[in-house]
Design a protein around this motif. Sequence first.
Motif, PDB file in Angstrom:
ATOM      1  N   LYS A  61      33.970  63.935 -61.528  1.00 44.39           N
ATOM      2  CA  LYS A  61      33.082  62.835 -61.150  1.00 44.39           C
ATOM      3  C   LYS A  61      32.723  62.908 -59.671  1.00 44.39           C
ATOM      4  CE  LYS A  61      34.475  59.497 -64.652  1.00 44.39           C
ATOM      5  NZ  LYS A  61      33.175  59.249 -65.264  1.00 44.39           N
ATOM      6  N   ASP A  62      33.389  63.824 -58.942  1.00 52.13           N
ATOM      7  CA  ASP A  62      33.228  63.979 -57.497  1.00 52.13           C
ATOM      8  C   ASP A  62      33.327  62.617 -56.807  1.00 52.13           C
ATOM      9  OD1 ASP A  62      32.943  65.395 -55.134  1.00 52.13           O
ATOM     10  OD2 ASP A  62      30.761  65.178 -55.124  1.00 52.13           O
ATOM     11  N   LYS A  63      34.401  61.904 -57.174  1.00 51.80           N
ATOM     12  CA  LYS A  63      34.580  60.553 -56.658  1.00 51.80           C
ATOM     13  C   LYS A  63      36.053  60.271 -56.412  1.00 51.80           C
ATOM     14  CE  LYS A  63      33.074  55.867 -57.427  1.00 51.80           C
ATOM     15  NZ  LYS A  63      32.276  54.956 -58.197  1.00 51.80           N
ATOM     16  N   THR A  64      36.321  59.522 -55.353  1.00 55.84           N
ATOM     17  CA  THR A  64      37.675  59.074 -55.037  1.00 55.84           C
ATOM     18  C   THR A  64      37.744  57.572 -55.251  1.00 55.84           C
ATOM     19  OG1 THR A  64      37.967  60.831 -53.418  1.00 55.84           O
ATOM     20  CG2 THR A  64      39.445  58.944 -53.241  1.00 55.84           C
ATOM     21  N   PHE A  65      38.752  57.141 -56.012  1.00 49.30           N
ATOM     22  CA  PHE A  65      38.951  55.731 -56.321  1.00 49.30           C
ATOM     23  C   PHE A  65      40.173  55.228 -55.578  1.00 49.30           C
ATOM     24  CE2 PHE A  65      36.998  57.748 -59.983  1.00 49.30           C
ATOM     25  CZ  PHE A  65      35.983  56.865 -60.335  1.00 49.30           C
ATOM     26  N   ARG A  66      40.033  54.149 -54.849  1.00 50.50           N
ATOM     27  CA  ARG A  66      41.189  53.477 -54.267  1.00 50.50           C
ATOM     28  C   ARG A  66      41.884  52.778 -55.425  1.00 50.50           C
ATOM     29  NH1 ARG A  66      44.378  54.475 -50.222  1.00 50.50           N
ATOM     30  NH2 ARG A  66      45.285  52.639 -49.313  1.00 50.50           N
ATOM     31  N   SER A  67      43.141  53.095 -55.673  1.00 50.46           N
ATOM     32  CA  SER A  67      43.828  52.634 -56.878  1.00 50.46           C
ATOM     33  C   SER A  67      45.039  51.783 -56.545  1.00 50.46           C
ATOM     34  CB  SER A  67      44.289  53.843 -57.700  1.00 50.46           C
ATOM     35  OG  SER A  67      43.188  54.669 -58.003  1.00 50.46           O
ATOM     36  N   THR A  68      45.231  50.740 -57.348  1.00 54.17           N
ATOM     37  CA  THR A  68      46.395  49.873 -57.225  1.00 54.17           C
ATOM     38  C   THR A  68      47.204  49.973 -58.512  1.00 54.17           C
ATOM     39  OG1 THR A  68      45.168  48.343 -55.817  1.00 54.17           O
ATOM     40  CG2 THR A  68      47.168  47.502 -56.858  1.00 54.17           C
ATOM     41  N   LEU A  69      48.483  50.243 -58.372  1.00 53.70           N
ATOM     42  CA  LEU A  69      49.385  50.392 -59.512  1.00 53.70           C
ATOM     43  C   LEU A  69      49.560  49.049 -60.222  1.00 53.70           C
ATOM     44  CD1 LEU A  69      51.239  52.572 -60.794  1.00 53.70           C
ATOM     45  CD2 LEU A  69      53.048  51.692 -59.359  1.00 53.70           C
ATOM     46  N   ARG A  70      49.343  49.041 -61.549  1.00 52.05           N
ATOM     47  CA  ARG A  70      49.510  47.819 -62.337  1.00 52.05           C
ATOM     48  C   ARG A  70      50.752  47.878 -63.210  1.00 52.05           C
ATOM     49  NH1 ARG A  70      47.252  43.430 -60.844  1.00 52.05           N
ATOM     50  NH2 ARG A  70      47.256  42.751 -62.981  1.00 52.05           N
ATOM     51  N   TRP A  71      51.043  49.059 -63.785  1.00 58.03           N
ATOM     52  CA  TRP A  71      52.257  49.231 -64.577  1.00 58.03           C
ATOM     53  C   TRP A  71      52.700  50.680 -64.462  1.00 58.03           C
ATOM     54  CZ3 TRP A  71      51.498  52.883 -68.285  1.00 58.03           C
ATOM     55  CH2 TRP A  71      50.228  53.017 -68.835  1.00 58.03           C
TER      56      TRP A  71
END
Length: 132
Positions: A61-71
Motif C-alpha cells: 500500500k506504500d503507506k505507514t499507519f500509526r497504530s495503537t495496540l488494542r489486544w
Amino acid sequence: MSSEHRKELRQRVFLKGRITFNNGASSMDCLVRDMSGAGARLSLSETTSLPDVFDLYVPQKDKTFRSTLRWRREDGVGVTFPDETAAPAEPPADASITLLLRRVAELESENATLRRLLAGMAQPAADAATAA
C-alpha cells in the motif's frame, strides 16, 4: 447478537508488514491478516516486546499507519489507526529520511541473512576439500 465491536468491517487480506518503534531503532516483520480504515489484525511470532504505540508500514500500500495496540494474543495483535479518522496532515519534512533509514535497516537484515547462508554453504565445501 453479534460479537463484532468494530465500527467498520475488516477486509481479509494477506499483506507483508513491518512494525517499527523506538524511533525506528527497533523493527519486526508481520503479516496483516484483516484490515479496515480504522484498524487491523496482525500475525507475528512475538507479541511480548511490542509497545502500545508503533508504526506499521505496508509496502503493497506504500503507506505507514500509526497504530495503537488494542489486544494481544500469543500469535498476533489487534490494532487501531487513530490518526486515520483525522484529516490527513502534511508528512513531516524528515519523512523521506525515516523511509530511507527503514529501507537501510531492511537491506542490512537481508544482507546479514545472505551472509549466514553463504557461510553455511562454504563450510561443507571447505570440509570436502580438507577430506580429499
